[in-house]
Design a protein around this motif. Structure first.
Motif, PDB file in Angstrom:
ATOM      1  N   ILE A 253       0.931  -1.368   0.019  1.00  0.00           N
ATOM      2  CA  ILE A 253      -0.023  -0.185  -0.041  1.00  0.00           C
ATOM      3  C   ILE A 253       0.996   1.497  -0.007  1.00  0.00           C
ATOM      4  O   ILE A 253       0.484   2.342  -0.710  1.00  0.00           O
ATOM      5  CB  ILE A 253      -1.057   0.010   1.253  1.00  0.00           C
ATOM      6  CG1 ILE A 253      -2.098  -0.994   1.061  1.00  0.00           C
ATOM      7  CG2 ILE A 253      -1.656   1.411   1.362  1.00  0.00           C
ATOM      8  CD1 ILE A 253      -2.982  -1.390   2.332  1.00  0.00           C
ATOM      9  N   VAL A 254       1.802   1.369   0.552  1.00  0.00           N
ATOM     10  CA  VAL A 254       3.024   2.279   0.634  1.00  0.00           C
ATOM     11  C   VAL A 254       3.737   2.350  -0.589  1.00  0.00           C
ATOM     12  O   VAL A 254       3.821   3.410  -1.008  1.00  0.00           O
ATOM     13  CB  VAL A 254       3.924   2.173   2.010  1.00  0.00           C
ATOM     14  CG1 VAL A 254       4.807   3.390   1.843  1.00  0.00           C
ATOM     15  CG2 VAL A 254       3.080   2.525   3.168  1.00  0.00           C
ATOM     16  N   GLY A 255       4.396   1.241  -0.927  1.00  0.00           N
ATOM     17  CA  GLY A 255       5.388   1.319  -2.119  1.00  0.00           C
ATOM     18  C   GLY A 255       4.657   1.399  -3.333  1.00  0.00           C
ATOM     19  O   GLY A 255       5.286   2.301  -4.203  1.00  0.00           O
ATOM     20  N   LEU A 256       3.612   0.682  -3.700  1.00  0.00           N
ATOM     21  CA  LEU A 256       3.398   0.874  -5.241  1.00  0.00           C
ATOM     22  C   LEU A 256       2.884   2.127  -5.619  1.00  0.00           C
ATOM     23  O   LEU A 256       3.173   2.605  -6.676  1.00  0.00           O
ATOM     24  CB  LEU A 256       2.112  -0.184  -5.481  1.00  0.00           C
ATOM     25  CG  LEU A 256       1.675  -0.636  -6.722  1.00  0.00           C
ATOM     26  CD1 LEU A 256       2.962  -1.027  -7.683  1.00  0.00           C
ATOM     27  CD2 LEU A 256       0.542  -1.622  -6.856  1.00  0.00           C
ATOM     28  N   PRO A 257       1.832   3.017  -4.991  1.00  0.00           N
ATOM     29  CA  PRO A 257       1.559   4.265  -5.241  1.00  0.00           C
ATOM     30  C   PRO A 257       2.916   5.129  -5.451  1.00  0.00           C
ATOM     31  O   PRO A 257       2.979   5.878  -6.411  1.00  0.00           O
ATOM     32  CB  PRO A 257       0.603   4.675  -4.287  1.00  0.00           C
ATOM     33  CG  PRO A 257       0.157   3.600  -3.662  1.00  0.00           C
ATOM     34  CD  PRO A 257       1.175   2.475  -3.679  1.00  0.00           C
ATOM     35  N   LEU A 258       3.919   4.940  -4.630  1.00  0.00           N
ATOM     36  CA  LEU A 258       5.012   5.853  -4.638  1.00  0.00           C
ATOM     37  C   LEU A 258       5.653   5.495  -5.865  1.00  0.00           C
ATOM     38  O   LEU A 258       6.324   6.476  -6.453  1.00  0.00           O
ATOM     39  CB  LEU A 258       5.856   5.607  -3.319  1.00  0.00           C
ATOM     40  CG  LEU A 258       5.323   6.453  -2.137  1.00  0.00           C
ATOM     41  CD1 LEU A 258       6.083   6.005  -1.000  1.00  0.00           C
ATOM     42  CD2 LEU A 258       5.137   7.818  -2.197  1.00  0.00           C
ATOM     43  N   LYS A 259       5.683   4.389  -6.261  1.00  0.00           N
ATOM     44  CA  LYS A 259       6.520   3.901  -7.353  1.00  0.00           C
ATOM     45  C   LYS A 259       5.908   4.294  -8.880  1.00  0.00           C
ATOM     46  O   LYS A 259       6.224   4.631  -9.857  1.00  0.00           O
ATOM     47  CB  LYS A 259       6.679   2.438  -7.398  1.00  0.00           C
ATOM     48  CG  LYS A 259       7.755   1.919  -6.616  1.00  0.00           C
ATOM     49  CD  LYS A 259       9.095   2.522  -6.440  1.00  0.00           C
ATOM     50  CE  LYS A 259       9.753   2.491  -7.848  1.00  0.00           C
ATOM     51  NZ  LYS A 259      10.397   1.216  -8.093  1.00  0.00           N
TER      52      LYS A 259
END
Length: 397
Positions: A253-259
Motif C-alpha cells: 500500500i505504501v510502495g506501489l503508489p509511490l512507484k
C-alpha cells in the motif's frame, strides 16, 4: 562449520538477482547512467517507453534494496551463529567483508562500473557497530534513516521546483555529450579506453557528494534485514503468517503508489526520488514477505525452488551476469551497445537468467557452493574447506 541454510532465503535471493539483472540491463546495453534511468530519453518508441516505465515501477530501486535487506539479514544470522562457536567472530566477519570488498573492486574496475559489492562491503563495517542492538532499535533506526532524509529532501526538491519550475523536470539531467562518448567508447573503443571510461563512470556515482544518498538508499535496508535476522521470527513463519501478511500489505500500500506516481505524469524529480527512496524499499519488503509466504505452500514452493539454486550462488551469478552482458554489448565482445531496445534486453535477461538456473542446478548437484562463494568462505574462515557436496544443506522453517 556453519548451520544449514534456509531454503526460502536462497529462493528470494535468486528472485532478487533476476530483478537486479533486469535493471542493470539498461546500463549494460546503452547509456542508462547518462540518461538517469528515464523512460523516453534514449529510446523514444512507444513499446520501449512502456517497457522502461514498467521496469521503473516494478524493478528499479526495488531489487537492490531487497538484496540489501537480505545482506543485512544474512550477516546478522552469520554473526549469531559465529558468536556461539568462534571466540573472535568479529575478526572473521571483518575478513569476510574485506574479501567482498576485493571482489567488488575487481568487478567495478575490470568488468562493469555499476558494482554494488564495494558499497555493501564498506557499509557492512558500519553494520558491525550495530551487532549488539535489539531488533526494535535496528528497526526504528532504519525507518528514521529512510523516512526522515527522504521526506526532507522531497520537500526541498518541491521548493526548488516551485521557485524554478523547469529545475524540477528530471529530463534536464540528460547529458547528450556523455551519451555520445559512451556510445563511441563501448561500441568501438579499445579495452584500455573502456577501462578509463568505466573508471570515470564509477567515480560519477561513487563520490563524496553521492555518499549520503548511497548510505540512506542501502544502509536502512541492512538494518531492517538485521532486525529480522536477530529475531526468531523466521523460525516461526507458520505461527507468524498473519503478522507477515500485514507487513506485506502495508508495504504494498505504501510502495506501489509511490512507484507509480512518478511515471504517471511528467516524471518530476522530487517524486522520482521519493519513489526510489521510500517506495523501492517498501516494494522490496512486499516481495520478501510475499515469496516467503508463497513458499509455505507446496505447489508454489516447487515452482520457486529453482530460484534457490541461483540464490545459493548469488555472488558467482551476479559477477557472471556482468561478464556475459559486457561481452555481448562491449566492443571486445559482440559490440551491441546501443543497438537493442528495452524489450529485447528484457528478453535477453530472461534467457541469461534461465541459463543460470540450469547451470546453477547442474553445479550444485556436485558441489556445496558456487566457485566464488567457496573462495569467499575459505578466506573468511581462513582454512581450506571442501567444495564437494557431502551432506544436506537446508533446514526447514
Amino acid at each position: 562449520m556453519e548451520k544449514k541454510r534456509i531454503a526460502e532465503l536462497d529462493i528470494i535471493r535468486g528472485f532478487a538477482l533476476f530483478g537486479i539483472l533486469l535493471v542493470n540491463m539498461k546500463s549494460f546495453s546503452y547509456p542508462g547512467l547518462e540518461t538517469m534511468m528515464l523512460p523516453g530519453t534514449f529510446w523514444t518508441d512507444h513499446i520501449s517507453i512502456i517497457t522502461e516505465k514498467l521496469i521503473g515501477i516494478f524493478a528499479q530501486a526495488n531489487f537492490y534494496t531487497l538484496f540489501s535487506f537480505l545482506f543485512g539479514l544474512g550477516t546478522m544470522i552469520l554473526i549469531k551463529n559465529a558468536r556461539s562457536r568462534i571466540e573472535s567472530f568479529l575478526v572473521m566477519i571483518v575478513r569476510r567483508l574485506l574479501v567482498l570488498l576485493a571482489f567488488g573492486v575487481f568487478h567495478a574496475f575490470f568488468i562493469w562500473s555499476g558494482d554494488i559489492l564495494i558499497t555493501y562491503a564498506l557499509l557492512g563495517f558500519i553494520l558491525l557497530l550495530f551487532h549488539k542492538a535489539s531488533p526494535k532499535v535496528l528497526s526504528i533506526t532504519a525507518l528514521l534513516l529512510m523516512m526522515v532524509p527522504g521526506i526532507l529532501f522531497f520537500f526541498l526538491l518541491q521548493a526548488v521546483s516551485l521557485l524554478e519550475p523547469e529545475a524540477g523536470t528530471s529530463v534536464l539531467l540528460y547529458d547528450e555529450a556523455a551519451v555520445e562518448t559512451a556510445l563511441a567508447v563501448y561500441q568501438s573503443g579499445t579495452y584500455s579506453e573502456i577501462f578509463q571510461h568505466r573508471l570515470g563512470e564509477w567515480q560519477l556515482v561513487n563520490n563524496a557528494a553521492n555518499a549520503p544518498f548511497l548510505f540512506i538508499a542501502v544502509f536502512p535496508m541492512f538494518l531492517l534485514g538485521a532486525a529480522l535476522g536477530k529475531s526468531d521470527l523466521l523460525l516461526q513463519v507458520k505461527e507468524k503468517a498473519a503478522l507477515f501478511k500485514l507487513w506485506m500489505m502495508i508495504a504494498l500500500i505504501v510502495g506501489l503508489p509511490l512507484k507509480i506516481i512518478p511515471y504517471w505524469g511528467d516524471m518530476e524529480y522530487s517524486y522520482l526520488f521519493l519513489g526510489e527512496q521510500i517506495g523501492g524499499p517498501a516494494m522490496a519488503i512486499f516481495y520478501f514477505f510475499a515469496i516467503l509466504l508463497l513458499c509455505q505452500q507446496p505447489f508454489f514452493k516447487r515452482i520457486l525452488t529453482p530460484l534457490g539454486n541461483v540464490g545459493r550462488m548469488s555472488i558467482t551469478n551476479y559477477l557472471t551476469q556482468s561478464v556475459i552482458c559486457t561481452m555481448i554489448f562491449y566492443s571486445y565482445g559482440l559490440g551491441l551497445y546501443g543497438s537493442l531496445g528495452p524489450i529485447w534486453t528484457v528478453l535477453l535477461a530472461a534467457v541469461i537468467f534461465t541459463i543460470q538456473i540450469f547451470l546453477s542446478r547442474l553445479w550444485l548437484q556436485t558441489f556445496q557452493y558456487g566457485p566464488v562463494e567457496w573462495i569467499w568462505r575459505q578466506l573468511t574462515y581462513w582454512r581450506k574447506l571442501p567444495i564437494k557436496r557431502n551432506k544436506p544443506v537446508y533446514r526447514k522453517l
